[in-house]
Design a protein around this motif. Sequence first.
Motif, PDB file in Angstrom:
ATOM      1  N   VAL A  57     -10.342  28.449  17.573  1.00  0.00           N
ATOM      2  CA  VAL A  57     -10.124  28.052  19.213  1.00  0.00           C
ATOM      3  C   VAL A  57     -10.229  29.216  19.864  1.00  0.00           C
ATOM      4  O   VAL A  57      -9.717  30.405  19.647  1.00  0.00           O
ATOM      5  N   CYS A  58     -11.140  29.286  21.126  1.00  0.00           N
ATOM      6  CA  CYS A  58     -11.023  30.551  21.852  1.00  0.00           C
ATOM      7  C   CYS A  58     -11.126  30.058  23.519  1.00  0.00           C
ATOM      8  O   CYS A  58     -11.683  29.065  23.839  1.00  0.00           O
ATOM      9  N   TYR A  59     -10.957  31.098  24.263  1.00  0.00           N
ATOM     10  CA  TYR A  59     -11.043  31.050  25.706  1.00  0.00           C
ATOM     11  C   TYR A  59     -11.482  32.372  26.190  1.00  0.00           C
ATOM     12  O   TYR A  59     -11.441  33.231  25.630  1.00  0.00           O
ATOM     13  N   TYR A  60     -11.555  32.215  27.509  1.00  0.00           N
ATOM     14  CA  TYR A  60     -12.163  33.428  28.028  1.00  0.00           C
ATOM     15  C   TYR A  60     -11.020  33.927  29.253  1.00  0.00           C
ATOM     16  O   TYR A  60     -10.379  32.966  29.833  1.00  0.00           O
ATOM     17  N   ASN A  61     -10.687  35.097  29.251  1.00  0.00           N
ATOM     18  CA  ASN A  61      -9.533  35.528  30.119  1.00  0.00           C
ATOM     19  C   ASN A  61      -9.927  36.026  31.401  1.00  0.00           C
ATOM     20  O   ASN A  61     -11.200  35.577  31.661  1.00  0.00           O
ATOM     21  N   ASN A  62      -9.024  36.218  32.259  1.00  0.00           N
ATOM     22  CA  ASN A  62      -9.484  36.665  33.626  1.00  0.00           C
ATOM     23  C   ASN A  62     -10.263  37.848  33.866  1.00  0.00           C
ATOM     24  O   ASN A  62     -10.977  38.047  34.988  1.00  0.00           O
ATOM     25  N   SER A  64     -13.173  37.673  31.940  1.00  0.00           N
ATOM     26  CA  SER A  64     -14.334  37.194  31.360  1.00  0.00           C
ATOM     27  C   SER A  64     -14.493  37.815  29.760  1.00  0.00           C
ATOM     28  O   SER A  64     -15.589  37.833  29.255  1.00  0.00           O
ATOM     29  N   GLU A  65     -13.307  38.249  29.114  1.00  0.00           N
ATOM     30  CA  GLU A  65     -13.452  38.537  27.829  1.00  0.00           C
ATOM     31  C   GLU A  65     -13.047  37.601  26.794  1.00  0.00           C
ATOM     32  O   GLU A  65     -12.228  36.622  27.349  1.00  0.00           O
ATOM     33  N   GLU A  66     -13.709  37.498  25.812  1.00  0.00           N
ATOM     34  CA  GLU A  66     -13.477  36.172  24.957  1.00  0.00           C
ATOM     35  C   GLU A  66     -12.432  36.508  23.924  1.00  0.00           C
ATOM     36  O   GLU A  66     -12.217  37.655  23.482  1.00  0.00           O
ATOM     37  N   ILE A  67     -11.390  35.586  23.901  1.00  0.00           N
ATOM     38  CA  ILE A  67     -10.389  35.739  23.194  1.00  0.00           C
ATOM     39  C   ILE A  67     -10.210  34.678  22.062  1.00  0.00           C
ATOM     40  O   ILE A  67     -10.024  33.404  22.419  1.00  0.00           O
ATOM     41  N   THR A  68      -9.927  35.085  20.795  1.00  0.00           N
ATOM     42  CA  THR A  68      -9.740  34.050  19.670  1.00  0.00           C
ATOM     43  C   THR A  68      -8.345  33.895  19.357  1.00  0.00           C
ATOM     44  O   THR A  68      -7.411  34.718  19.378  1.00  0.00           O
ATOM     45  N   SER A  69      -7.706  32.759  19.689  1.00  0.00           N
ATOM     46  CA  SER A  69      -6.306  32.336  19.526  1.00  0.00           C
ATOM     47  C   SER A  69      -5.920  31.945  18.120  1.00  0.00           C
ATOM     48  O   SER A  69      -5.101  32.487  17.722  1.00  0.00           O
ATOM     49  N   SER A 168     -15.860  40.768  14.800  1.00  0.00           N
ATOM     50  CA  SER A 168     -15.729  40.645  16.272  1.00  0.00           C
ATOM     51  C   SER A 168     -14.565  39.633  16.539  1.00  0.00           C
ATOM     52  O   SER A 168     -13.733  39.636  17.460  1.00  0.00           O
ATOM     53  N   TYR A 169     -14.720  38.339  15.966  1.00  0.00           N
ATOM     54  CA  TYR A 169     -13.754  37.449  16.013  1.00  0.00           C
ATOM     55  C   TYR A 169     -12.276  37.630  15.560  1.00  0.00           C
ATOM     56  O   TYR A 169     -11.472  37.492  16.118  1.00  0.00           O
ATOM     57  N   LEU A 170     -12.200  38.530  14.208  1.00  0.00           N
ATOM     58  CA  LEU A 170     -11.108  39.026  13.909  1.00  0.00           C
ATOM     59  C   LEU A 170     -10.489  39.934  14.615  1.00  0.00           C
ATOM     60  O   LEU A 170      -9.092  39.981  14.889  1.00  0.00           O
ATOM     61  N   ALA A 171     -11.331  40.827  15.305  1.00  0.00           N
ATOM     62  CA  ALA A 171     -10.707  41.833  16.066  1.00  0.00           C
ATOM     63  C   ALA A 171     -10.263  41.250  17.545  1.00  0.00           C
ATOM     64  O   ALA A 171      -8.922  41.611  17.982  1.00  0.00           O
ATOM     65  N   SER A 172     -10.812  40.089  17.997  1.00  0.00           N
ATOM     66  CA  SER A 172     -10.264  39.590  19.090  1.00  0.00           C
ATOM     67  C   SER A 172      -8.906  38.690  18.802  1.00  0.00           C
ATOM     68  O   SER A 172      -7.908  38.669  19.696  1.00  0.00           O
ATOM     69  N   TYR A 173      -8.980  38.070  17.701  1.00  0.00           N
ATOM     70  CA  TYR A 173      -7.819  37.484  17.140  1.00  0.00           C
ATOM     71  C   TYR A 173      -6.536  38.365  16.926  1.00  0.00           C
ATOM     72  O   TYR A 173      -5.390  38.081  17.564  1.00  0.00           O
ATOM     73  N   LEU A 174      -6.781  39.605  16.540  1.00  0.00           N
ATOM     74  CA  LEU A 174      -5.561  40.608  16.319  1.00  0.00           C
ATOM     75  C   LEU A 174      -5.385  41.482  17.617  1.00  0.00           C
ATOM     76  O   LEU A 174      -4.583  42.299  17.633  1.00  0.00           O
TER      77      LEU A 174
END
Length: 189
Positions: A57-62, A64-69, A168-174
């Motif tokens: 599950v992911c979204y883009y922050n303000n 425009s960075e992709e963040i994995t929840s 990249s997904y794991l880094a975003s999640y962390l």
Amino acid sequence: METLINYLLQFGNLNKQQMDFITSKSTELALRKEGYFSEAGKIAKQVGFILDGILRVCYYNNKSEEITSYFIDENNFVVDLDSFDNKIPSSGYVQAVTDCKLIVFSKQNWEEIANTIVGWESIVNKIVKKSLIQKIERRSPLVSEDATTRYLAFMEKYPQLANRIPLSYLASYLGVTQSSLSRIRKNIR
């Protein structure tokens, strides 16, 4: 299908006729790696049960960075519940991290099950409660721990996911950069 039925039976009783009815209302879906189960701006139209693979599950922050929840793996349901229940556009994405195989229910079929099976709502409520508790358990340590501790905790709790998720997904999640995660991993070895 047996996997789904066994999962449901953990949360309530179903007779053979009810199990057959649930089965008749489902279809299988193969979702390719990086494909979307649901997308931001669109109304979620299905509930899925993951037989094989990992979704995120992911979204883009303000910025425009992709963040994995968070990540969802086998033997779990997946749905953007707010979008699905309230028929409102989703604010995030549910994307396949790996090739996935799911059992899916359309909104109409999900509602038919709810209207036909006595006790279905209770089963669903228990599953949703379990999912919310898992979500909180996954996110809480991410707020208060340093990056190395968060990574070690993830590795301890989800060892089966670590080698299946791109860095990249794991880094975003962390909540760290990919280079920071690489440095953390190098220092631990």
